[in-house]
Design an enzyme around this catalytic site. Structure first.
Site, PDB file in Angstrom:
ATOM      1  N   GLU A  26       0.821  -1.215   0.000  1.00 46.09           N
ATOM      2  CA  GLU A  26       0.000   0.000   0.000  1.00 46.09           C
ATOM      3  C   GLU A  26       0.857   1.268   0.000  1.00 46.09           C
ATOM      4  O   GLU A  26       0.850   2.046   0.947  1.00 46.09           O
ATOM      5  CB  GLU A  26      -0.921  -0.002   1.215  1.00 46.09           C
ATOM      6  CG  GLU A  26      -1.923  -1.132   1.215  1.00 46.09           C
ATOM      7  CD  GLU A  26      -2.600  -1.331   2.557  1.00 46.09           C
ATOM      8  OE1 GLU A  26      -3.547  -2.124   2.626  1.00 46.09           O
ATOM      9  OE2 GLU A  26      -2.174  -0.687   3.557  1.00 46.09           O
ATOM     10  N   PRO A  27       1.601   1.519  -1.061  1.00 48.83           N
ATOM     11  CA  PRO A  27       2.396   2.751  -1.125  1.00 48.83           C
ATOM     12  C   PRO A  27       1.529   3.971  -1.401  1.00 48.83           C
ATOM     13  O   PRO A  27       0.559   3.891  -2.152  1.00 48.83           O
ATOM     14  CB  PRO A  27       3.354   2.479  -2.285  1.00 48.83           C
ATOM     15  CG  PRO A  27       2.575   1.566  -3.175  1.00 48.83           C
ATOM     16  CD  PRO A  27       1.763   0.687  -2.249  1.00 48.83           C
ATOM     17  N   GLY A  28       1.860   5.082  -0.805  1.00 48.87           N
ATOM     18  CA  GLY A  28       1.160   6.333  -1.068  1.00 48.87           C
ATOM     19  C   GLY A  28       2.158   7.453  -1.315  1.00 48.87           C
ATOM     20  O   GLY A  28       2.270   7.979  -2.421  1.00 48.87           O
TER      21      GLY A  28
ATOM     22  N   TYR B 189       5.316  16.835  12.881  1.00 51.91           N
ATOM     23  CA  TYR B 189       6.343  15.805  12.941  1.00 51.91           C
ATOM     24  C   TYR B 189       7.773  16.335  12.940  1.00 51.91           C
ATOM     25  O   TYR B 189       8.713  15.537  12.932  1.00 51.91           O
ATOM     26  CB  TYR B 189       6.207  14.853  11.743  1.00 51.91           C
ATOM     27  CG  TYR B 189       4.824  14.314  11.520  1.00 51.91           C
ATOM     28  CD1 TYR B 189       4.138  13.651  12.534  1.00 51.91           C
ATOM     29  CD2 TYR B 189       4.187  14.436  10.286  1.00 51.91           C
ATOM     30  CE1 TYR B 189       2.862  13.147  12.330  1.00 51.91           C
ATOM     31  CE2 TYR B 189       2.917  13.933  10.070  1.00 51.91           C
ATOM     32  CZ  TYR B 189       2.264  13.287  11.101  1.00 51.91           C
ATOM     33  OH  TYR B 189       1.009  12.790  10.900  1.00 51.91           O
TER      34      TYR B 189
ATOM     35  N   CYS C 165      -0.908  32.779  13.355  1.00 53.13           N
ATOM     36  CA  CYS C 165      -0.562  33.273  14.694  1.00 53.13           C
ATOM     37  C   CYS C 165      -0.103  32.101  15.567  1.00 53.13           C
ATOM     38  O   CYS C 165      -0.802  31.673  16.489  1.00 53.13           O
ATOM     39  CB  CYS C 165      -1.757  33.981  15.330  1.00 53.13           C
ATOM     40  SG  CYS C 165      -2.198  35.502  14.469  1.00 53.13           S
ATOM     41  N   GLU C 166       1.043  31.581  15.244  1.00 53.11           N
ATOM     42  CA  GLU C 166       1.568  30.386  15.896  1.00 53.11           C
ATOM     43  C   GLU C 166       3.078  30.356  15.681  1.00 53.11           C
ATOM     44  O   GLU C 166       3.551  30.407  14.540  1.00 53.11           O
ATOM     45  CB  GLU C 166       0.925  29.145  15.281  1.00 53.11           C
ATOM     46  CG  GLU C 166       1.422  27.831  15.799  1.00 53.11           C
ATOM     47  CD  GLU C 166       0.983  27.579  17.219  1.00 53.11           C
ATOM     48  OE1 GLU C 166       1.819  27.129  18.016  1.00 53.11           O
ATOM     49  OE2 GLU C 166      -0.207  27.835  17.529  1.00 53.11           O
TER      50      GLU C 166
ATOM     51  N   TYR D 139       0.517  14.183   1.946  1.00 53.24           N
ATOM     52  CA  TYR D 139       0.178  14.616   3.309  1.00 53.24           C
ATOM     53  C   TYR D 139       0.243  16.120   3.526  1.00 53.24           C
ATOM     54  O   TYR D 139       0.331  16.566   4.661  1.00 53.24           O
ATOM     55  CB  TYR D 139       1.063  13.887   4.331  1.00 53.24           C
ATOM     56  CG  TYR D 139       0.889  12.404   4.274  1.00 53.24           C
ATOM     57  CD1 TYR D 139      -0.282  11.803   4.724  1.00 53.24           C
ATOM     58  CD2 TYR D 139       1.867  11.594   3.710  1.00 53.24           C
ATOM     59  CE1 TYR D 139      -0.461  10.431   4.628  1.00 53.24           C
ATOM     60  CE2 TYR D 139       1.695  10.221   3.603  1.00 53.24           C
ATOM     61  CZ  TYR D 139       0.529   9.655   4.075  1.00 53.24           C
ATOM     62  OH  TYR D 139       0.342   8.294   3.968  1.00 53.24           O
TER      63      TYR D 139
END
Length: 467
Positions: free
Chosen positions: A313-315, A361, A388-389, A418
């Site tokens: 199941e490669p993505g 991550y 604002c982060e 992703y």
């Protein structure tokens, strides 16, 4: 971090040419024209900005298709070496739209989905339901009904509650549903903890020690047909060692289950890594395929059992390198971070709303000027977003020409996987469109959002319907 250059990652070196496009990171079609403008799929980045605005996800269609063909050929060849077949599912969670489903299925891939929404997209694209696999750790009754009614090829069971739910759904429809059982091999991928999905203490799957009882229960139920085991050890993995060790453990269970009936399929998931920066060295897919298939065959030979058909199941490895995100620079701010080091903060018109991976991550990306080339001395930059982060970082550390300025167009490669999938509306920022490029032409495959789109969801704003 390097002690000689505090706050600079050890792997990051000053480039000899800050305009160069690393072939390992960028789509194969990426190039600079005589004016220094980056083009993708034969379309200049400046033309894309003029037509579609920024931020903008750009996806090289031919790169996706070519990678799908290569991955499928690699796994089929590796399986054929041991006298079995391989099925390759595109992992839709990496990036999903009806167009990409059509691309990958045209190239021979099946499709893996994890929610009712993903299943709806794949069905809307016209995919053969028999070539759809359904995942997820908390499939609702409605989602199971949707999958069974559609006639999906297989459903991966993740809990005993789900097992019983599905048995009832299939029985009421007088069908026999093919199922796999997801197991945790105990092999932990060498990756970020949040991405390592084969830990025993985590939400996915069954422990190896519990799986036999689960399979026995499935075999008791006339509405379900057990067809194999499934195991996924994580994401963004380099090398074959983790896959080979996991295969050894799962084949031991596979051999045990053969005593009770056929086990025709072994699905070993995906998680194959790609290059995000110049120092990443992903394992060639042919080497991965041969190593994993060879490990399964060796373990089967030791136990005197036939090699099962294989599934994968490669993505990310299909779509990741094919994607580039374009941003326009808004402000440039030099910041003295030590007596020896100055970092230039380059603020762009996107951020963690279109690429959450650095915040989630700690993922590293690279960046290049896309609207021009420059011979200015390279400057250490941090590309940050408009949110604002303080963690709103797109590229933590790289080098751009020191004359980078407001209005410049910059490009971040390897954003095909992703980024769109994890996009959000933090600070009420609309999500960007996705544009496919090929042979000098560009077209929208996912429409971008507008401020009116966001306001339309707010029930407190009067409309004709609620006035």
């Amino acid at each position: 971090m390097s002690s000689a250059r505090p706050l600079v990652p050890d792997w990051l070196v000053v480039p000899g040419d800050a305009n160069a496009l690393d072939a390992a990171v960028w789509p194969p079609s990426a190039a600079r024209d005589a004016h220094g403008v980056v083009s993708i799929g034969g379309v200049p980045a400046t033309a894309l900005r003029e037509r579609f605005g920024t931020p903008l996800y750009v996806l090289d269609e031919q790169a996706v298709r070519a990678r799908a063909r290569r991955v499928l050929a690699a796994f089929r060849a590796a399986a054929a070496e041991h006298g079995v077949q391989a099925r390759v599912y595109y992992a839709g969670k990496a990036f999903l739209s009806t167009e990409i489903v059509r691309w990958v299925t045209a190239e021979g891939l099946a499709v893996d989905v994890a929610t009712g929404g993903e299943l709806a997209v794949v069905l809307a694209a016209g995919a053969d339901p028999a070539r759809i696999g359904v995942h997820g750790n908390n499939k609702s009754v409605a989602e199971l009904e949707q999958a069974v009614d559609a006639g999906v090829g297989s459903i991966v069971l993740d809990s005993t509650i789900e097992l019983e739910r599905l048995a009832v759904v299939a029985e009421r429809r007088d069908v026999v549903q093919d199922v796999l059982v997801r197991v945790n091999s105990g092999v932990h991928a060498e990756t970020h903890d949040f991405l390592a999905t084969a830990h025993e203490d985590q939400k996915f799957g069954f422990a190896l020690t519990d799986a036999a009882a689960v399979v026995a229960r499935i075999r008791e139920l006339p509405s379900l047909r057990f067809v194999g085991l499934h195991c996924h050890i994580g994401s963004q993995i380099f090398g074959t060692a983790g896959f080979e060790e996991s295969a050894a453990r799962v084949v031991e269970l596979h051999a045990e289950l053969l005593a009770g009936g056929d086990v025709p399929v072994l699905n070993l998931g995906g998680g194959f890594g790609i290059a995000y920066t110049s120092v990443d060295d992903p394992t060639p897919i042919e080497e991965l395929a041969a190593g994993i298939a060879g490990a399964v065959a060796r373990e089967c030979e030791v136990r005197g059992i036939p090699v099962p058909n294989l599934a994968f199941e490669p993505g990310r490895t299909i779509v990741g390198q094919a994607g580039v995100t374009l941003y326009e620079v808004g402000t440039v701010k030099p910041v003295r971070v030590s007596d020896e080091l100055e970092r230039v903060y380059v603020s762009v018109d996107g951020g963690m709303s279109d690429n959450a991976r650095p915040a989630l991550y700690g993922a590293d990306y690279s960046v290049r000027l896309a609207s021009r080339a420059s011979h200015a001395e390279p400057a250490l930059v941090r590309v940050v977003g408009r949110h604002c982060e303080s963690g709103d970082v797109v590229v933590d550390a790289d080098y751009l020409p020191g004359d980078v300025a407001p209005g410049d167009l910059v490009a971040v490669p390897a954003t095909g996987a992703y980024c769109f999938s994890l996009s959000n509306n933090y600070n009420y920022v609309p999500r960007p469109p996705v544009v496919a490029v090929a042979d000098g032409a560009a077209r929208v495959i996912v429409r971008g959002e507008t401020i009116p789109d966001l306001l339309a969801r707010d029930a407190g704003i009067p409309t004709e319907d609620n006035a």
